[in-house]
Design a protein around this motif. Structure first.
Motif, PDB file in Angstrom:
ATOM      1  N   SER A  59       0.849  -1.208   0.000  1.00 40.82           N
ATOM      2  CA  SER A  59       0.000   0.000   0.000  1.00 40.82           C
ATOM      3  C   SER A  59       0.874   1.243   0.000  1.00 40.82           C
ATOM      4  N   GLY A  62       0.601   6.064  -5.395  1.00 38.80           N
ATOM      5  CA  GLY A  62       1.330   6.098  -6.657  1.00 38.80           C
ATOM      6  C   GLY A  62       0.422   5.997  -7.858  1.00 38.80           C
ATOM      7  N   SER A  67       4.646  -2.152 -10.503  1.00 33.25           N
ATOM      8  CA  SER A  67       5.338  -3.156  -9.698  1.00 33.25           C
ATOM      9  C   SER A  67       6.843  -2.973  -9.799  1.00 33.25           C
ATOM     10  N   ARG A  81       1.788  -2.667  -6.558  1.00 34.04           N
ATOM     11  CA  ARG A  81       1.010  -1.571  -5.945  1.00 34.04           C
ATOM     12  C   ARG A  81      -0.410  -2.045  -5.679  1.00 34.04           C
TER      13      ARG A  81
ATOM     14  N   GLU B  42       7.948   8.158  -5.900  1.00 32.15           N
ATOM     15  CA  GLU B  42       7.008   7.038  -5.760  1.00 32.15           C
ATOM     16  C   GLU B  42       7.733   5.779  -5.263  1.00 32.15           C
ATOM     17  N   LEU B  46       7.161   3.629  -1.902  1.00 34.28           N
ATOM     18  CA  LEU B  46       7.055   2.163  -1.899  1.00 34.28           C
ATOM     19  C   LEU B  46       7.969   1.578  -0.819  1.00 34.28           C
TER      20      LEU B  46
END
Lengths: 219, 67
Positions: A59, A62, A67, A81, B42, B46
């Motif tokens: 989580s 984005g 991935s 994601r 981003e 992650l």
């Protein structure tokens, strides 16, 4: 259309064919009428390379990254994601697993930020945007992994069967993209890619080239 | 530059290489209008999510019972 090594495409198609025949991926080898199992594909890759493959649903906020694949000496980490729909998550996982089956050491690079720069610079954002004629190994690897994932999720042999079935039933031989996406549990975009005549011709031509080379070298 | 998102990412990948990272690949969905700083940010989110434990195993339960 795409400037990709024929042998790499052939390798991806053959790897995809082996995945399709692996236990649990489809109902039975040769019956590709339903969805492909990503769980079974992952098990196949783990067994083949005898390495732990972790597939995570992560989580984070984005829009750009579907991935990420990280290959360590002792394990593989795949992060997908979380807020994508199931079809995209399946495709992301299939594409990253394909990398493990088709990439060679020359495709490897452990520099994350450089990888991003390279992808953005060359415009490698998927099959639809191969407009800058990628020729470098890592970028070829991205496109070839997508081609392999498309072939796992909707094998060319099954497309031919589906078209034949429509003809037999007296329908126009045009596969419905939304219906196929639902049955195959994959993004509509990649169903459309699989069905595109230029894509099929490209893959078939690469296979023919490779077969021709093999025949010539065996003479 | 040192505080840029891409510089942060580059520093973390140095650590990952020390951990034994051999290869990294990304599946980008975006168009070519995006800046690398946005994508680096981003990836940083992650990694932050993973560090915070905001992940679960991704299991599809889609296996065919033929084996």
């Amino acid at each position: 259309m795409y400037l990709i090594d024929d042998e790499r495409v052939e390798n991806a198609i053959m790897a995809a064919d082996a995945v399709c025949k692996a236990p649990g991926v489809y109902r039975s080898p040769g019956d590709y009428s339903g969805h492909a199992s990503i769980d079974a594909m992952l098990a196949y890759v783990q067994t083949k390379f005898d390495i732990q493959v972790h597939l995570w649903d992560v989580s984070f906020q984005g829009t750009n990254i579907g991935s990420r694949l990280e290959v360590y000496k002792d394990r593989i980490e795949i992060s997908v994601r979380s807020d994508q729909d199931i079809g995209w998550k399946r495709f992301c996982a299939a594409k990253e697993l394909m990398h493990l089956l088709i990439d060679s050491a020359q495709d490897y690079s452990p520099y994350g930020n450089d990888r991003i720069d390279e992808m953005l610079e060359k415009g490698i954002i998927g099959l639809a945007s191969a407009k800058n004629n990628p020729t470098g190994n890592p970028t070829q690897s991205e496109l070839v992994a997508e081609i392999g994932a498309v072939e796992v999720l909707y094998p060319a042999k099954q497309i031919i069967k589906d078209i034949e079935q429509l003809k037999t039933e007296g329908h126009d031989p045009i596969i419905s993209i939304p219906k196929a996406a639902l049955i195959r549990q994959m993004p509509r975009f990649y169903v459309a890619t699989a069905l595109r005549q230029d894509f099929r011709t490209f893959v078939a031509a690469a296979m023919t080239q490779c077969n021709g080379r093999r025949e010539n070298s065996s003479k | 530059m040192q505080n840029s998102e891409c510089a942060k990412l580059a520093a973390r990948y140095e650590d990952k290489r020390a951990e034994g990272l051999l290869d990294v690949k990304f599946f980008l969905h975006t168009t070519d209008k995006v800046l690398s700083e946005e994508v680096c940010a981003e990836v940083n989110r992650l990694d932050a999510a993973i560090a915070d434990g905001a992940y679960v195993p991704l299991v599809f339960d889609d296996r065919h019972r033929n084996d």
